[in-house]
Design a protein around this motif. Sequence first.
Motif, PDB file in Angstrom:
ATOM      1  N   UNK A  35     -96.436  -3.513  -0.926  1.00 14.73           N
ATOM      2  CA  UNK A  35     -95.728  -3.600   0.223  1.00 14.73           C
ATOM      3  C   UNK A  35     -96.487  -4.483   1.065  1.00 14.73           C
ATOM      4  N   UNK A  36     -95.638  -4.901   1.868  1.00 14.98           N
ATOM      5  CA  UNK A  36     -96.232  -6.018   2.922  1.00 14.98           C
ATOM      6  C   UNK A  36     -95.971  -5.458   4.272  1.00 14.98           C
ATOM      7  N   UNK A  37     -96.946  -4.980   5.065  1.00 12.31           N
ATOM      8  CA  UNK A  37     -96.816  -4.140   6.188  1.00 12.31           C
ATOM      9  C   UNK A  37     -98.046  -4.553   7.301  1.00 12.31           C
ATOM     10  N   UNK A  38     -98.014  -4.465   8.380  1.00  9.79           N
ATOM     11  CA  UNK A  38     -99.075  -4.818   9.582  1.00  9.79           C
ATOM     12  C   UNK A  38     -99.700  -3.668  10.061  1.00  9.79           C
ATOM     13  N   UNK A  39     -98.901  -2.512  10.221  1.00  2.42           N
ATOM     14  CA  UNK A  39     -99.414  -1.248  10.990  1.00  2.42           C
ATOM     15  C   UNK A  39     -98.834   0.033  10.290  1.00  2.42           C
ATOM     16  N   UNK A  40     -99.346   1.023  10.765  1.00  8.46           N
ATOM     17  CA  UNK A  40     -98.893   2.567  10.362  1.00  8.46           C
ATOM     18  C   UNK A  40     -97.550   2.829  10.632  1.00  8.46           C
ATOM     19  N   UNK A  41     -97.006   2.301  11.454  1.00  7.42           N
ATOM     20  CA  UNK A  41     -95.422   2.351  11.959  1.00  7.42           C
ATOM     21  C   UNK A  41     -94.560   1.669  10.610  1.00  7.42           C
ATOM     22  N   UNK A  42     -95.102   0.287  10.858  1.00 12.39           N
ATOM     23  CA  UNK A  42     -94.032  -0.329   9.804  1.00 12.39           C
ATOM     24  C   UNK A  42     -94.239   0.070   8.325  1.00 12.39           C
ATOM     25  N   UNK A  43     -95.552   0.560   7.810  1.00 15.99           N
ATOM     26  CA  UNK A  43     -95.683   1.120   6.659  1.00 15.99           C
ATOM     27  C   UNK A  43     -94.902   2.187   6.518  1.00 15.99           C
ATOM     28  N   UNK A  44     -94.855   3.217   7.657  1.00 14.94           N
ATOM     29  CA  UNK A  44     -94.105   4.502   7.326  1.00 14.94           C
ATOM     30  C   UNK A  44     -92.552   4.275   7.458  1.00 14.94           C
ATOM     31  N   UNK A  45     -92.092   3.044   8.138  1.00 15.94           N
ATOM     32  CA  UNK A  45     -90.817   2.701   7.985  1.00 15.94           C
ATOM     33  C   UNK A  45     -90.233   2.229   6.600  1.00 15.94           C
ATOM     34  N   UNK A  46     -91.091   1.693   6.134  1.00 17.21           N
ATOM     35  CA  UNK A  46     -90.889   0.960   4.737  1.00 17.21           C
ATOM     36  C   UNK A  46     -90.860   2.170   3.719  1.00 17.21           C
ATOM     37  N   UNK A  47     -91.650   2.981   3.686  1.00 20.41           N
ATOM     38  CA  UNK A  47     -91.805   4.001   2.796  1.00 20.41           C
ATOM     39  C   UNK A  47     -90.566   5.095   2.862  1.00 20.41           C
ATOM     40  N   UNK A  48     -90.367   5.542   4.303  1.00 21.29           N
ATOM     41  CA  UNK A  48     -89.150   6.429   4.508  1.00 21.29           C
ATOM     42  C   UNK A  48     -87.946   5.707   4.148  1.00 21.29           C
ATOM     43  N   UNK A  49     -87.837   4.556   3.979  1.00 20.25           N
ATOM     44  CA  UNK A  49     -86.463   3.772   3.915  1.00 20.25           C
ATOM     45  C   UNK A  49     -86.370   3.627   2.442  1.00 20.25           C
ATOM     46  N   UNK A  50     -87.408   4.097   1.588  1.00 17.68           N
ATOM     47  CA  UNK A  50     -87.468   4.053   0.043  1.00 17.68           C
ATOM     48  C   UNK A  50     -87.482   5.602  -0.397  1.00 17.68           C
ATOM     49  N   UNK A  51     -86.701   5.884  -1.136  1.00 21.32           N
ATOM     50  CA  UNK A  51     -86.535   7.393  -1.762  1.00 21.32           C
ATOM     51  C   UNK A  51     -87.566   7.261  -2.935  1.00 21.32           C
ATOM     52  N   UNK A  52     -87.613   6.218  -3.719  1.00 19.06           N
ATOM     53  CA  UNK A  52     -88.442   6.333  -4.947  1.00 19.06           C
ATOM     54  C   UNK A  52     -90.115   6.346  -4.565  1.00 19.06           C
ATOM     55  N   UNK A  53     -90.245   5.665  -3.456  1.00 14.20           N
ATOM     56  CA  UNK A  53     -91.702   5.579  -2.874  1.00 14.20           C
ATOM     57  C   UNK A  53     -91.807   6.886  -2.420  1.00 14.20           C
ATOM     58  N   UNK A  54     -90.910   7.566  -1.575  1.00 12.54           N
ATOM     59  CA  UNK A  54     -91.114   8.913  -0.874  1.00 12.54           C
ATOM     60  C   UNK A  54     -91.416   9.911  -2.049  1.00 12.54           C
ATOM     61  N   UNK A  55     -90.628  10.001  -3.122  1.00 15.72           N
ATOM     62  CA  UNK A  55     -90.906  10.875  -4.328  1.00 15.72           C
ATOM     63  C   UNK A  55     -92.127  10.583  -5.009  1.00 15.72           C
ATOM     64  N   UNK A  56     -92.860   9.309  -5.072  1.00 11.73           N
ATOM     65  CA  UNK A  56     -93.614   9.226  -5.631  1.00 11.73           C
ATOM     66  C   UNK A  56     -95.014   9.696  -4.875  1.00 11.73           C
ATOM     67  N   UNK A  57     -94.898   9.530  -3.726  1.00 12.87           N
ATOM     68  CA  UNK A  57     -95.979   9.980  -2.676  1.00 12.87           C
ATOM     69  C   UNK A  57     -95.789  11.447  -2.600  1.00 12.87           C
ATOM     70  N   UNK A  58     -94.694  12.033  -2.526  1.00 12.28           N
ATOM     71  CA  UNK A  58     -94.744  13.684  -2.417  1.00 12.28           C
ATOM     72  C   UNK A  58     -95.302  14.227  -4.004  1.00 12.28           C
ATOM     73  N   UNK A  59     -95.035  13.645  -4.989  1.00  5.55           N
ATOM     74  CA  UNK A  59     -95.429  14.086  -6.115  1.00  5.55           C
ATOM     75  C   UNK A  59     -96.955  14.008  -6.234  1.00  5.55           C
ATOM     76  N   UNK A  60     -97.581  12.882  -5.824  1.00  4.64           N
ATOM     77  CA  UNK A  60     -99.061  12.751  -5.814  1.00  4.64           C
ATOM     78  C   UNK A  60     -99.495  13.620  -4.817  1.00  4.64           C
ATOM     79  N   UNK A  61     -98.924  13.891  -3.572  1.00  4.47           N
ATOM     80  CA  UNK A  61     -99.539  14.841  -2.731  1.00  4.47           C
ATOM     81  C   UNK A  61     -99.517  16.307  -3.192  1.00  4.47           C
ATOM     82  N   UNK A  62     -98.240  16.616  -3.778  1.00 11.12           N
ATOM     83  CA  UNK A  62     -98.176  17.925  -4.518  1.00 11.12           C
ATOM     84  C   UNK A  62     -99.236  18.186  -5.430  1.00 11.12           C
ATOM     85  N   UNK A  63     -99.356  17.170  -6.338  1.00 11.42           N
ATOM     86  CA  UNK A  63    -100.295  17.323  -7.366  1.00 11.42           C
ATOM     87  C   UNK A  63    -101.805  17.526  -6.721  1.00 11.42           C
TER      88      UNK A  63
END
Length: 141
Positions: A99-127
């Motif tokens: 991902x290409x991002x400049x701050x936490x807000x932009x990073x969060x927006x990019x991730x929250x817009x991608x179901x695949x990335x959200x699921x990957x992060x959720x799986x990692x966090x649950x683990x």
Amino acid sequence: MPIVVSDIMKLLCSVSQESKMKAAVKHSGRGALVTGAVAFVGGLMGGPPGLAVGGAVGGLLGAWMTSGQLKPVPQILMELPPAEQQKLFNEVTAIIRHLDWTDAVQLTTLVMGSEALKHQLMAMLVNYITKELQAEIQYGD
């Protein structure tokens, strides 16, 4: 731009907050200590019958103490020591490195817009929470 640990922690807080993740952290070591201490005192005061009663009472008290206490996952994440936050940081950066991002807000927006990335992060966090923190995850209110 260098990736900052605090930005990653904010991202994980947003992801876990969206699904209303809570974790029941157990205190099994403390419960075992209480059980043993009460059984010991019971044995000193009442001999073999006191040991039996102390063991039963201590077991109940220990079980009650180890029942999970629900905490919101964002709160748990922000209370982690820096070394544990660094572990999470390393795992997350492996997932979002493209991902290409400049701050936490932009990073969060990019991730929250991608179901695949959200699921990957959720799986990692649950683990992480279930293996490293030995907690149970619950979702919703």
